[in-house]
Write a protein that holds these residues in place. Structure first.
Motif, PDB file in Angstrom:
ATOM      1  N   PRO A  65       0.805  -1.232   0.000  1.00 34.23           N
ATOM      2  CA  PRO A  65       0.000   0.000   0.000  1.00 34.23           C
ATOM      3  C   PRO A  65       0.831   1.272   0.000  1.00 34.23           C
ATOM      4  CG  PRO A  65      -0.062  -1.055   2.151  1.00 34.23           C
ATOM      5  CD  PRO A  65       0.577  -2.028   1.229  1.00 34.23           C
ATOM      6  N   LYS A  66       2.022   1.236   0.620  1.00 29.92           N
ATOM      7  CA  LYS A  66       2.835   2.449   0.703  1.00 29.92           C
ATOM      8  C   LYS A  66       3.431   2.837  -0.642  1.00 29.92           C
ATOM      9  CE  LYS A  66       3.895   1.968   5.617  1.00 29.92           C
ATOM     10  NZ  LYS A  66       4.964   1.779   6.626  1.00 29.92           N
ATOM     11  N   GLU A  67       3.470   1.889  -1.562  1.00 27.24           N
ATOM     12  CA  GLU A  67       3.932   2.199  -2.910  1.00 27.24           C
ATOM     13  C   GLU A  67       2.762   2.577  -3.820  1.00 27.24           C
ATOM     14  OE1 GLU A  67       6.473  -0.857  -4.557  1.00 27.24           O
ATOM     15  OE2 GLU A  67       7.181  -1.395  -2.558  1.00 27.24           O
ATOM     16  N   ILE A  68       1.650   1.867  -3.681  1.00 35.05           N
ATOM     17  CA  ILE A  68       0.510   2.065  -4.585  1.00 35.05           C
ATOM     18  C   ILE A  68      -0.217   3.374  -4.313  1.00 35.05           C
ATOM     19  CG2 ILE A  68      -1.768   1.166  -5.228  1.00 35.05           C
ATOM     20  CD1 ILE A  68       0.505  -0.441  -6.391  1.00 35.05           C
ATOM     21  N   GLY A  69      -0.509   3.652  -3.056  1.00 33.69           N
ATOM     22  CA  GLY A  69      -1.299   4.835  -2.710  1.00 33.69           C
ATOM     23  C   GLY A  69      -0.741   6.141  -3.243  1.00 33.69           C
TER      24      GLY A  69
END
Length: 290
Positions: A65-69
């Motif tokens: 999530p920390k890359e996608i968001g």
């Protein structure tokens, strides 16, 4: 029932520009066509307050999530969105947190990212967050946008597993309950690129009342009032209609054996084509017979 919300389901791999590159400005020209005419711009245009709409990017389905968001935040900001943030809900108890629920209540758009749709439904299904999401979709000028897993989870019935190559062998496709924003359809994603038409065939032959929707990458459907569908994006939408199936061997073969289907109807939609879930009629925008 009149549904005030809009549903935008996307097949995955949304071409939102390569924001991981440091020379974004140098590549802005090549990305501009998508930004101006593509799916994310359409999401903003369809929303209540356009660029001022409150957007929450929900990364629950993703294991990174920390890359996608932040990728989605940058993409929407490039389209002049002014009020966007990330909601990363990783545990069910977070879906009852008052601060998170308040953010959902204030949102005009939720953007569910890709990942694992079973992860998404198992964390959010049956929670207060889920209840508020459904209420907003039914009763407010609100947009549920979902790509890949976020799209697959939008319907009542959800494909969560199944090999593309073995998909027409009985039992190879696994179906569970989704988030239930729309009934009467089942959605598969990355459809053309991963050769998943067999998965949709099996899902539909098991329940021919359900319309199969196969979404290509960077392709989606805008659904209004849960009845009118418009193809958006750059690729193809495949519809599989089982209502006219004449025969099948589905109940006669053992698990793992091939399935036969007679008279399965398919439609292929491209940008601006429409389909009515009420009448089951498709309109080709640039028909050669117009």
């Amino acid at each position: 029932m009149n549904i005030l919300g809009k549903l935008i389901i996307i097949g995955g791999a949304v071409d939102k520009g390569s924001f991981t590159e440091t020379d974004l400005d140098k590549n802005a020209t090549s990305n501009l066509n998508f930004f101006e005419t593509g799916i994310l711009k359409r999401i903003l245009n369809e929303s209540k307050h356009k660029e001022n709409s409150r957007i929450e990017v929900i990364t629950t389905a993703s294991v990174i999530p920390k890359e996608i968001g932040p990728e989605y935040v940058k993409a929407f900001e490039y389209l002049n969105a002014k009020n966007i943030d990330i909601l990363n809900i990783e545990r069910r108890e977070q879906a009852a947190d008052e601060a998170i629920l308040a953010r959902l209540k204030a949102a005009d758009i939720v953007m569910f990212t890709g990942g694992d749709q079973l992860r998404l439904t198992s964390i959010l299904g049956g929670t207060r967050f889920h209840d508020i999401l459904l209420d907003k979709y039914h009763n407010e000028e609100f947009i549920y946008a979902g790509t890949s897993a976020g799209a697959a989870a939008a319907s009542n019935n959800m494909i969560y597993q199944g090999s593309s190559s073995e998909a027409l062998l009985k039992g190879e496709v696994k179906i569970s309950s989704g988030l239930g924003l729309i009934d009467g359809v089942i959605i598969d994603t990355h459809f053309v690129q991963r050769g998943r038409i067999g998965r949709l065939f099996q899902a539909v032959v098991g329940n021919p009342r359900v319309l199969g929707i196969g979404l290509g990458e960077d392709t989606g459907l805008l659904i209004t009032n849960n009845t009118q569908m418009e193809a958006i994006g750059s690729g193809l939408v495949i519809l599989v209609d089982g209502r006219e199936i004449k025969d099948t061997n589905l109940t006669q073969v053992e698990l793992g054996q091939p399935i036969s289907i007679s008279h399965l109807v398919t439609h292929v939609m491209s940008k601006f084509d429409t389909y009515s879930l009420d009448t089951h009629k498709m309109h080709i925008q640039s028909s050669q017979y117009s």
